[in-house]
Each structure stands twice: as C-alpha cells, then as structure tokens.
Design a protein around this motif. Structure first.
Motif, short mmCIF file in Angstrom:
data_model
loop_
_atom_site.label_atom_id
_atom_site.label_comp_id
_atom_site.label_asym_id
_atom_site.label_seq_id
_atom_site.Cartn_x
_atom_site.Cartn_y
_atom_site.Cartn_z
N HIS A 152 5.53 0.58 3.73
CA HIS A 152 6.45 1.70 4.61
C HIS A 152 6.41 0.41 5.15
N GLY B 240 -3.59 0.38 3.99
CA GLY B 240 -3.54 -0.91 4.15
C GLY B 240 -3.05 -1.31 4.89
N ILE C 92 -6.72 -6.74 1.46
CA ILE C 92 -7.55 -5.21 1.95
C ILE C 92 -8.10 -4.17 1.07
N LEU D 103 -1.24 -0.94 -4.24
CA LEU D 103 -2.83 -0.60 -4.37
C LEU D 103 -2.29 1.21 -4.54
N SER E 2 0.52 -1.03 0.45
CA SER E 2 -0.05 0.07 -0.03
C SER E 2 0.75 1.13 -0.35
N SER F 21 -7.03 1.53 0.15
CA SER F 21 -6.02 1.27 1.20
C SER F 21 -4.18 1.98 0.66
N GLY G 159 -2.43 0.61 14.41
CA GLY G 159 -1.96 2.34 13.86
C GLY G 159 -1.68 3.04 15.22
N PHE H 22 6.52 -1.96 13.42
CA PHE H 22 7.39 -2.50 13.22
C PHE H 22 8.35 -3.58 13.19
N CYS I 114 3.45 9.97 10.53
CA CYS I 114 4.16 9.85 9.78
C CYS I 114 3.24 9.94 8.58
P1 FDA Z 1 3.66 -1.84 3.09
O1 FDA Z 1 2.56 -1.19 2.22
O2 FDA Z 1 4.68 -1.19 3.38
O3 FDA Z 1 2.44 -2.91 3.93
C1 FDA Z 1 3.62 -3.47 4.99
C2 FDA Z 1 2.78 -5.52 5.32
O4 FDA Z 1 1.48 -4.72 4.89
C3 FDA Z 1 3.51 -5.68 4.69
O5 FDA Z 1 3.41 -6.42 4.98
C4 FDA Z 1 2.32 -5.49 2.96
O6 FDA Z 1 2.65 -6.80 2.41
C5 FDA Z 1 1.62 -5.60 3.92
N1 FDA Z 1 0.27 -5.11 3.57
C6 FDA Z 1 -0.33 -3.69 2.50
N2 FDA Z 1 -1.44 -3.66 1.98
C7 FDA Z 1 -1.92 -4.39 2.96
C8 FDA Z 1 -3.38 -4.85 2.03
N3 FDA Z 1 -3.65 -3.67 1.28
N4 FDA Z 1 -3.72 -6.09 2.12
C9 FDA Z 1 -3.24 -6.69 3.45
N5 FDA Z 1 -1.80 -6.37 3.40
C10 FDA Z 1 -1.63 -5.67 2.88
N6 FDA Z 1 3.53 3.03 12.83
C11 FDA Z 1 2.28 3.92 13.77
O7 FDA Z 1 1.76 2.57 14.07
N7 FDA Z 1 2.86 4.74 14.10
C12 FDA Z 1 2.71 5.96 13.43
O8 FDA Z 1 3.43 6.56 13.80
C13 FDA Z 1 4.31 5.36 12.55
N8 FDA Z 1 5.21 5.96 11.34
C14 FDA Z 1 6.13 5.47 10.94
C15 FDA Z 1 6.85 6.07 10.16
C16 FDA Z 1 8.17 5.15 9.17
C17 FDA Z 1 8.53 6.77 8.30
C18 FDA Z 1 7.83 4.93 8.86
C19 FDA Z 1 8.29 4.10 7.87
C20 FDA Z 1 6.90 3.23 9.63
C21 FDA Z 1 5.89 3.97 10.16
N9 FDA Z 1 5.33 3.07 11.61
C22 FDA Z 1 3.98 3.93 11.73
C23 FDA Z 1 5.00 1.68 11.24
C24 FDA Z 1 3.91 1.59 9.90
O9 FDA Z 1 3.12 1.67 10.81
C25 FDA Z 1 3.99 0.22 9.12
O10 FDA Z 1 5.46 0.19 8.25
C26 FDA Z 1 3.06 0.06 7.77
O11 FDA Z 1 2.72 -1.23 8.08
C27 FDA Z 1 3.08 0.98 6.88
O12 FDA Z 1 1.82 0.61 5.97
P2 FDA Z 1 2.52 0.31 4.00
O13 FDA Z 1 0.88 0.26 3.02
O14 FDA Z 1 3.42 2.33 4.50
O15 FDA Z 1 3.26 -0.70 3.95
#
Ligand code: FDA
Length: 507
Positions: free
Chosen positions: A90, A159, A218, A110, A87, A129, A166, A447, A153
């Motif tokens: 991160h 997603g 999702i 996504l 998604s 997502s 969260g 994390f 952030c």
């Molecule tokens: P990404 O796309 O990398 O997905 C993360 C994981 O979820 C992977 O395993 C992926 O396959 C799966 N996934 C993604 N989308 C999906 C979908 N639609 N359906 C099923 N699986 C899916 N956390 C927090 O709680 N509070 C905060 O303030 C922060 N701050 C923060 C700052 C920075 C700079 C970073 C790099 C990270 C955070 N985080 C955070 C952590 C963050 O919540 C965590 O990395 C999330 O998984 C990020 O979601 P993304 O969709 O960006 O990641």
C-alpha cells in the motif's frame, strides 16, 4: 555494503538465491516458467506504478518462512544487491516494489508469510507481516472476544502498516497499532533473525513507527489484544453546505479530540469537481465502543449542530463494524478478500493543532473542493489515549496537542490526465500551509509523500542532512534518535530507499 551491481553480480545473486531458497519462490522477468509480472502486480495498490516506466526489481522472492528472508539478505549483501520488503503493497509512493531512480534491487514479498496465532488467555497474538489487517481482525474476533486497533482499509499489510504507526478508529481508546506491539522478529542487515530481547530496546523502539524499511525486514509481531464490548455503534451522517456542514466542521475540530475515548469521530470531506452533478458533502463516520443510547445524548449536547438522531445509529459487533466501515455492510468474510480494484492516487498529509476558522472552512468547501480535479480530505481526530502517550515513547511524534490529522487524496481514472488531480492537491496543500502545523510542517510517515524530501546518497550512504529535511516532518524530535539507531544496526546503509532513515554514526 552493497556495491554498484553488474550483470555478473546480479547473476551471482540469483544463483545464491536458488541455492538457498526453493526455486518456486523465486521470480525473475526472464524466466518463461515464472509469472514475474503477475507476482509483481499482485499488490501494486497504486495503479500509477503499473506503468512501463516504473523501475522494477530484478527478482522477487515470495518468502514463506523467515529463513528465506535471511537467505535473501545474505545473498544481497554478498553480491551487492539491495532488497525492498513488501508486505501489503500500500505504500503511497510504491517504494516497496519500485525505485525512483534506476537502481538494481530485488523485492522480498511477504504476502505468503501470514500466519496469525491467537493466545486468547494471554490476550496476545503473533501475526506475520504478510497478513492483512482484515485477516487479523477476523482471526482475532473468531478465536476470542478481543480485538486489535489498526487501520480502516482491510487489505493493509501488517508489515508496513505497523512499522509506520497504524492509525485507526480505536486509537483514541487503545492507541496506534504500535502502542500495542510487545515483541517482534526482525531479520537484520547481517541476516540474523532477532526477537525483542536479541535486538535490544533501541531497535525495538525504532521499528514501532520509524518505518520498517530502514532497519531490516520484520517478519512477525507480537501484539497485545484489546477488549471490546459485545455491541458497538457506527454513525453514518452526511451534511451538505445547505445542511450546515461548515458550522458542524468548525465545531467538530474542538469536540472530536476532547470527547470520551470510546468514541472516534472521523470525517471525510468529499469534493464536487466542476462539471459534475454531485455536491460537496461532509461525511461523519463515528465508531463508538458501546450502544447508541449510551453515547447519543453526549453527541447531541457536545455537537448540537450535527443534529444526530437515533436513526443515524447502526449497532453491531466490533468485527462487523470493521467490515461496515470499509464496505458499507456487515458481511465479515469480505475482511479476508485481498483483492482491490484499480486506484490511481496522490496523497499528502498535515496535522492541525489549532482549529481552522469557519471562514476558511467555507473557502475550502466552496472553492477548493469545487475545483476541477478536486478529491477528498480525511480528518482523523487525536486526543484520548493516542494523545496521552509521551512523544519519545515511540517514533510517532504527533501526540500531545494534536487536534486531528488531515489526509488529502487526489485520484483519477485510467486514461485521465493525472496532472489535473495532482495540480489540485499540490496547490491545495500549499494553501493549507498557513492553517496547519509549521516548523516543522508535520506529516504522517505511513502517508508517504516524496515531495517533502528525498535522501541524497554520498559515498554510498544516505546523508543525515538530506534525511532531516523530510525526517523531522514525519518523526519530529525523534528523528535524530532513529538515525542513531540506524547508525548502530546498519551503519553502511544496506537497507535504504528514497526516504529511509540515514545512519548517524557516533564518534
Ligand atoms: P508496503 O508493503 O507497500 O510497505 C510500505 C513500506 O514499508 C515500504 O517502504 C516497505 O519497504 C516497508 N515494509 C513493508 N513490509 C515491511 C517489513 N515486513 N519489514 C520492513 N519494512 C517493510 N494508514 C493508517 O495508518 N491508517 C489507515 O487507515 C490507512 N488507510 C489506508 C488506506 C489505503 C487504501 C492505503 C493505500 C493506505 C492506507 N494507509 C493507512 C497507509 C498504510 O498504513 C501504509 O501505506 C503502510 O505502509 C502500508 O503497509 P503495507 O505493508 O501494505 O505496504
């Protein structure tokens, strides 16, 4: 289930995609017309994984509609190619776009499935997502007088962020993001698109904090929006050792989790690596849902060591505060900016249920945060609403009795020797083991840290025992229930990665 793939099955997989998804949404490394590398790297948020040695997908599908996700799952199942959903990209360990071991997989990206529909009268919204939390904040606040609790952030993808919990600066008042999810749409391992009533309460429970990657993809979430006052206050206060940082921190541990729910008192402890000019500094960043005059007397009486004054207050709208806490100014159009700079890091996390002694804080600040390679610690107080939700209500199990969580961040720059920072975070984490939760040593699933355990795959299925090692740290007593849900919805373990929930089959 997915079978070991060969060049032929990869070819059939791509062929199947092209028959079911518009070709401009399919990116393969071989095609001169497609910008595979550009799309792959577009949301690699941890620059460590830009390296050539990273195991990359054979193909990326940039879905713009749920039907594309369904087609990708069906093609993947038929041809034995696994999918990873991305998604916002991160994931700390990059698991949304890379595999640790050589493996054939494709990415369903996504980022372009990102619409946000606000129903202000109902105080709800549907968010796809691929939207970022910054886009969600901006859209909600511009279409209503409401808000949503999620991370600081602003480029986080909805997603991944929601499916892991969260954590954010309104969680003491309104809970985690997942405490405010009321419906969702998921594409399951058969390629079916299911809403809450069709997926059933077990699966709906699992995707609200158990990590999304284990259960399906999702595509959309329905959230309950929350009310915020017209003005909120952000405090920005920094204290050095000479200014009593150790004293304030020691008291803060007991004050922050027991303050009124309207205030979140986040702390960032910034190291002063040897040989650099900067000093160790502790930054107190508070968000209060109200005006300065309403909360300052409470802060002064509960945490007198901080010496907070009216000059530390910055009053603004809630939306402005989301920009201010991230960028340092109130320009809210920055919330729509999806770009990020290069960022090389390795993070770990802990939870604290008993305050750490002042002598230990002194050692942390004067020794550990003054070492070569030292990074930062981020402390997020719990208590309030987030601490009052029963442990089994969602998979996020770090509720009652948690004072705060700790995130350790080691970072470096391009060209640096990464081992200095990584050694620092490893040894600091080992030292902290005696002062944080044990048996299990809790960690936050969002994390992600592969050092705490990875799945072993036997007969093409991740084993329950190997998953339990890291699983109880992230999910506690909810791990077994998650594994049972997985056993029901994806018994052959199609959706898996190095830390996905293994299926527990019921006899
Ligand atoms: P990404 O796309 O990398 O997905 C993360 C994981 O979820 C992977 O395993 C992926 O396959 C799966 N996934 C993604 N989308 C999906 C979908 N639609 N359906 C099923 N699986 C899916 N956390 C927090 O709680 N509070 C905060 O303030 C922060 N701050 C923060 C700052 C920075 C700079 C970073 C790099 C990270 C955070 N985080 C955070 C952590 C963050 O919540 C965590 O990395 C999330 O998984 C990020 O979601 P993304 O969709 O960006 O990641």
């Amino acid at each position: 289930s997915a079978t070991p793939s060969s060049a032929t099955s990869d070819g059939c997989f791509i062929q199947c995609l092209t028959e079911n998804i518009p070709s401009e949404l399919i990116f393969t490394p071989g095609s001169s017309k497609s910008n595979f590398t550009g799309v792959l790297e577009s949301t690699i948020r941890n620059s460590r994984f830009l390296a050539n040695t990273t195991v990359r997908p054979i193909c990326i599908v940039t879905a713009t509609d749920a039907s594309h996700v369904q087609a990708a799952v069906r093609c993947g199942r038929t041809n034995g190619v696994r999918l990873r959903a991305r998604s916002g990209g991160h994931d700390y360990e990059g698991l949304s776009y890379r595999s640790v071991l050589p493996e054939t997989f494709a990415v369903v990206d996504l980022a372009n499935l990102r619409s946000i529909t606000v129903a202000a009268a109902d105080e709800t919204a549907w968010v796809d997502s691929g939207a970022t939390v910054g886009e969600l904040y901006y859209t909600v606040a511009n279409k209503s007088s409401l808000a949503f609790p999620a991370g600081v952030c602003t480029t986080l993808g909805v997603g991944g962020h929601f499916s892991g919990g969260g954590i954010g600066s309104m969680m003491r008042k309104h809970g985690l993001s997942v405490d405010n999810v009321v419906d969702a749409k998921i594409v399951d391992a058969s390629g079916e698109l299911l809403d809450r009533s069709a997926m059933g309460e077990d699966l709906f429970w699992a995707i609200r904090g158990g990590g999304g990657e284990s259960f399906g993809i999702i595509v959309s979430w329905k959230v309950r929006l929350v009310r915020v006052p017209p003005k909120v206050t952000v405090f920005h206060i920094s204290r050095t050792l000479e200014q009593g940082a150790v004293d304030v921190l020691t008291q803060w541990q007991h004050v922050a989790p027991t303050m009124p729910e309207d205030i979140n008192m986040e702390v960032l402890v910034q190291g002063a690596p040897q040989g650099q000019q900067q000093q160790v500094a502790v930054f107190f960043q508070f968000l209060y849902l109200g005006t300065c005059d309403d909360i300052l007397p409470t802060i002064v009486s509960r945490l007198p060591e901080l010496n907070a004054t009216k000059a530390d207050c910055n009053e603004m709208t809630w939306l402005e505060s989301t920009a201010f806490m991230n960028f340092g100014d109130t320009n809210t159009t920055q919330l729509l900016d999806r770009s990020t700079g290069p960022n090389f890091f390795k993070n770990k996390s802990d939870y604290v249920r008993r305050g750490i002694a002042m002598s230990v804080w002194l050692e942390i600040l004067t020794k550990w945060l003054a070492m070569n390679g030292s990074g930062i610690m981020i402390l997020e107080p719990h208590g309030g609403f987030v601490g009052s939700v029963p442990t089994g209500e969602t998979p996020y199990s770090h509720r009652t009795g948690v004072l705060y969580n700790i995130q350790y961040v080691a970072s470096w720059s391009a060209g640096d020797d990464s081992s200095v920072a990584i050694d620092w975070v490893d040894s600091f984490y080992e030292f902290m083991g005696q002062y944080v939760t044990k048996s299990p040593r809790e960690a936050y699933v969002n994390f992600r840290d592969l050092d705490i355990g990875q799945n072993t795959v036997v007969n093409d299925v991740s084993t329950f025992e190997s998953g339990k090692v890291w699983g109880v740290k992230y999910i506690g007593s909810n791990f077994q229930r998650l594994a049972m849900v997985k056993g029901k919805v994806d018994p052959t373990d199609y959706f898996r990665n190095e830390q996905s929930i293994p299926p527990l089959l019921q006899s």
